[in-house]
Motif scaffolding. Structure first.
Motif, PDB file in Angstrom:
ATOM      1  N   ASP A 110      37.465   0.263  13.607  1.00  0.00           N
ATOM      2  CA  ASP A 110      36.017   0.302  13.832  1.00  0.00           C
ATOM      3  C   ASP A 110      35.246   0.029  12.541  1.00  0.00           C
ATOM      4  O   ASP A 110      34.141  -0.529  12.573  1.00  0.00           O
ATOM      5  CB  ASP A 110      35.609   1.656  14.448  1.00  0.00           C
ATOM      6  N   THR A 113      33.805  -3.424  11.624  1.00  0.00           N
ATOM      7  CA  THR A 113      32.446  -3.773  12.007  1.00  0.00           C
ATOM      8  C   THR A 113      31.420  -3.052  11.154  1.00  0.00           C
ATOM      9  O   THR A 113      30.559  -3.665  10.526  1.00  0.00           O
ATOM     10  CB  THR A 113      32.204  -3.381  13.485  1.00  0.00           C
ATOM     11  N   THR A 114      31.528  -1.739  11.141  1.00  0.00           N
ATOM     12  CA  THR A 114      30.450  -0.937  10.546  1.00  0.00           C
ATOM     13  C   THR A 114      30.406  -1.041   9.024  1.00  0.00           C
ATOM     14  O   THR A 114      29.349  -0.950   8.426  1.00  0.00           O
ATOM     15  CB  THR A 114      30.626   0.547  10.921  1.00  0.00           C
ATOM     16  N   PHE A 118      32.872  -7.492   9.743  1.00  0.00           N
ATOM     17  CA  PHE A 118      33.774  -8.521  10.288  1.00  0.00           C
ATOM     18  C   PHE A 118      33.351  -8.822  11.721  1.00  0.00           C
ATOM     19  O   PHE A 118      33.848  -8.226  12.677  1.00  0.00           O
ATOM     20  CB  PHE A 118      35.216  -8.026  10.282  1.00  0.00           C
ATOM     21  N   LEU A 119      32.476  -9.773  11.897  1.00  0.00           N
ATOM     22  CA  LEU A 119      31.921 -10.002  13.220  1.00  0.00           C
ATOM     23  C   LEU A 119      32.140 -11.428  13.681  1.00  0.00           C
ATOM     24  O   LEU A 119      32.351 -12.335  12.873  1.00  0.00           O
ATOM     25  CB  LEU A 119      30.409  -9.717  13.185  1.00  0.00           C
ATOM     26  N   PRO A 120      32.081 -11.634  15.002  1.00  0.00           N
ATOM     27  CA  PRO A 120      32.051 -13.005  15.511  1.00  0.00           C
ATOM     28  C   PRO A 120      30.736 -13.659  15.132  1.00  0.00           C
ATOM     29  O   PRO A 120      29.735 -12.947  14.985  1.00  0.00           O
ATOM     30  CB  PRO A 120      32.151 -12.822  17.028  1.00  0.00           C
ATOM     31  N   PHE A 123      34.565 -13.969  12.179  1.00  0.00           N
ATOM     32  CA  PHE A 123      35.896 -13.344  12.252  1.00  0.00           C
ATOM     33  C   PHE A 123      36.662 -13.500  10.930  1.00  0.00           C
ATOM     34  O   PHE A 123      37.626 -14.272  10.837  1.00  0.00           O
ATOM     35  CB  PHE A 123      36.729 -13.963  13.376  1.00  0.00           C
ATOM     36  N   ARG A 126      40.366 -13.853  10.833  1.00  0.00           N
ATOM     37  CA  ARG A 126      40.955 -14.961  11.582  1.00  0.00           C
ATOM     38  C   ARG A 126      42.146 -15.589  10.850  1.00  0.00           C
ATOM     39  O   ARG A 126      42.101 -15.799   9.640  1.00  0.00           O
ATOM     40  CB  ARG A 126      39.901 -16.037  11.812  1.00  0.00           C
ATOM     41  N   ALA A 153      43.579  -5.249  19.214  1.00  0.00           N
ATOM     42  CA  ALA A 153      42.494  -5.193  18.216  1.00  0.00           C
ATOM     43  C   ALA A 153      42.610  -6.368  17.252  1.00  0.00           C
ATOM     44  O   ALA A 153      41.608  -6.970  16.852  1.00  0.00           O
ATOM     45  CB  ALA A 153      42.542  -3.860  17.459  1.00  0.00           C
ATOM     46  N   LEU A 155      44.096  -9.297  17.900  1.00  0.00           N
ATOM     47  CA  LEU A 155      43.776 -10.531  18.629  1.00  0.00           C
ATOM     48  C   LEU A 155      42.266 -10.672  18.800  1.00  0.00           C
ATOM     49  O   LEU A 155      41.734 -11.784  18.757  1.00  0.00           O
ATOM     50  CB  LEU A 155      44.475 -10.535  19.992  1.00  0.00           C
ATOM     51  N   GLY A 156      41.583  -9.552  18.982  1.00  0.00           N
ATOM     52  CA  GLY A 156      40.121  -9.589  19.059  1.00  0.00           C
ATOM     53  C   GLY A 156      39.515 -10.127  17.773  1.00  0.00           C
ATOM     54  O   GLY A 156      38.461 -10.762  17.782  1.00  0.00           O
ATOM     55  N   ASN A 157      40.204  -9.880  16.678  1.00  0.00           N
ATOM     56  CA  ASN A 157      39.786 -10.421  15.375  1.00  0.00           C
ATOM     57  C   ASN A 157      40.308 -11.828  15.133  1.00  0.00           C
ATOM     58  O   ASN A 157      40.148 -12.372  14.043  1.00  0.00           O
ATOM     59  CB  ASN A 157      40.287  -9.501  14.247  1.00  0.00           C
ATOM     60  N   ARG A 158      40.970 -12.381  16.160  1.00  0.00           N
ATOM     61  CA  ARG A 158      41.518 -13.743  16.104  1.00  0.00           C
ATOM     62  C   ARG A 158      42.650 -13.867  15.089  1.00  0.00           C
ATOM     63  O   ARG A 158      42.849 -14.919  14.473  1.00  0.00           O
ATOM     64  CB  ARG A 158      40.420 -14.770  15.822  1.00  0.00           C
ATOM     65  N   MET A 159      43.379 -12.776  14.919  1.00  0.00           N
ATOM     66  CA  MET A 159      44.559 -12.832  14.073  1.00  0.00           C
ATOM     67  C   MET A 159      45.726 -13.457  14.844  1.00  0.00           C
ATOM     68  O   MET A 159      45.648 -13.675  16.056  1.00  0.00           O
ATOM     69  CB  MET A 159      44.917 -11.423  13.581  1.00  0.00           C
TER      70      MET A 159
END
Lengths: 211, 211, 211, 211
Positions: A110, A113-114, A118-120, A123, A126, A153, A155-159
């Motif tokens: 978390d 983000t905060t 690291f946001l879309p 990413f 990535r 988590a 993959l959500g970061n495009r790792m």
């Protein structure tokens, strides 16, 4: 001389062939790989009893099978955004609490983000390599869920995600938690660390090729 | 002959230099890349209404953004073990039935064992790139579970997993299933196809460096 | 006095009859139910933007469709162990951060162990009804994973799990997060709240039958 | 007379209180439980080596701890839509193939739609009790994923889901698959069968109360 020329041509061909790497058939002159430098791997974990820390240490040992690998090994609470950014690979370990990764490990994600922003669509994580390892008291009470959701988590970061040991990552069943980890579990950890670096190295070399 | 020998040695040096391309900086002279050839991507799916087939087509379009990519696009029932073996990347698509991939897609994976003999510890699919795409009638009734469990099957095969579009892969919500897929969904598919090839290409180049 | 006695006997019969309600067909005469009391439902959530709190409110509205239901609605950080213990049903809501429930919600579950001592084999949450709801910015980027892993935490506690709305629980897609939740999302929440109480009520009535 | 009235009122209160059970404040006269009859449980599985069949047998033994329980035990391929419809509880077992339930078990669920017409919003499996059991060669290579996704399929059908044994259901690790299941695994199966019937019985009794 004829043979000489052939040999010269053969040598040239090695180089020229490199120029036609598929995605960039640009007709540019001979590319050559750039030394990509060593893989930087960040291995991080939460651990109350020391079991997950022990498995993290095994992951480090596996990573170091690749000579020159730069390892950072530390608890999730101590990882900085800068350390995340420079890493080529991130391996995250968690104990299993109630069928999931620990809150402490989730808080680590978390903070992407905060704290790190690291946001879309940027990413910043990535294309880094990701993997997971877990320890759990019981055979089948959440280790896989914890592994899979750490990977989710990532993959959500495009790792780019890999596993080794068990299907989804390295695992240890700790039972009552008193005894040290089984040799098989530590071996899973080592194999995971080695594989993560191997994949990160392939990617790093591939990206270093001038296109 | 002397020169000839020198040239032979020079050519050999290219190879030798490649051989020492290290995981860490060694200060050795420039190694040369070997032509890795184009990425072969196998995009396969099951589709009853045509929606998943349409998303598969979008994945193909994305893959072809990388000039030279060799695409095989076909239903899961028609994929041979040989096609799996030669692929550098595998992208699997499924409709969502009861919160999971379709039985037809699961049967495709089960044939890895029964028909192709893809077993541990060889794992013939090891190190190929994998990804998933799905279509589902409802917004949140199984698309993610289907994506994640396709990826879990791939990770069990020790593949290297990536996503694009949504966190876990490309998706389309079809509602009553009459209308064609939304442009946004097709775009997710294209981006997934493009990313899979990009990662496969990096890996292929990295592995082609003579070490 | 005679009538008085008859009435007293009649009243007693209701209770006594209840005692012989069998688990299988015994041919015994009509048993009577014991009033089980209203369902106590604890609806708890974490919310930064207010979206998950709004969905929690909808779950409460649904729960209150069953007249007499006792609802406690509060953020996860404020829930006490005592509130967990007296609840017949627990509904947990989370925003989706990186494809999973928030760390704050995970910390809520982890406190089951560290603060409440909810451990095997006692499992003090055993046989309570559980359900989940989530809000996420994107259509398919973690809502299902968050739902499923909240349910997995509940199943680890040996709770009885239900869903409504989407396959795995109530959901809202918030997009950029500025607009209020869609009416459809709020309706999913209401239906979830109503169903949880209905199942908890059936269970409570079934258990109240004296055996 | 005063006392008589009080007693009458007291007796009436018992009845009336029952009548106003929350979800059905109908003001109707005296409710009474109707004999709900025995629980019908359908235990079904796919099994190639006999391991999952053995665990299914253990689930049956557990179910029969509740005297009078009506058990149907059969492979998934032989289950009819009628058997599904009359069941109060459904327990599904699968071997783990590539981190997931077998295609044969998935095909069983897919037939809910294609053969039985179990569709929303009717959801004919709604409110039946569901649970899962699995066997897998390795400790943590898909058993949990298989359990969780069987439960996800059930939740999609709006079933009421429980577990026992491990967090998500009963499990056996079979290793090379030659030896019979461990006593602990069979015990997990028995406990699962017993719990499913216990919950189904509570629900059945609760619903039998005339409201």
């Amino acid at each position: 001389v004829m043979i000489m020329k052939d040999l010269a041509r053969a040598a040239a061909l090695v180089v020229v062939a490199g120029a036609v790497l598929p995605s960039a058939a640009t007709g540019q002159p001979a590319p050559g790989p750039v030394e990509p430098g060593p893989v930087r791997i960040l291995i991080t974990y939460s651990s109350r009893t020391g079991h997950t820390a022990a498995l993290a240490k095994a992951v480090e040992e596996g990573a170091l099978r690749h000579v020159g690998t730069l390892v950072t090994l530390k608890p999730v609470a101590e990882v900085s955004c800068a350390e995340l950014k420079v890493a080529d690979a991130l391996v995250v370990g968690s104990p299993v609490y109630w069928s999931n990764m620990s809150a402490e490990v989730k808080a680590f994600f978390d903070r992407f983000t905060t704290e790190c922003g690291f946001l879309p669509p940027a990413f910043p994580m990535r294309d880094k390599v990701g993997a997971a390892f877990v320890t759990g008291g019981e055979v089948s009470s959440g280790k896989e869920v914890a592994l899979l959701t750490i990977l989710a988590a990532m993959l959500g970061n495009r790792m780019i995600v890999v596993s080794e040991g068990q299907a989804l990552g390295a695992t240890a069943t700790t039972g009552d938690g008193k005894a040290p980890l089984a040799p098989e579990a530590l071996d899973e950890g080592r194999r995971l660390g080695a594989r993560v670096v191997a994949v990160a190295l392939d990617l790093k070399r591939g990206r270093a090729v001038i296109r």
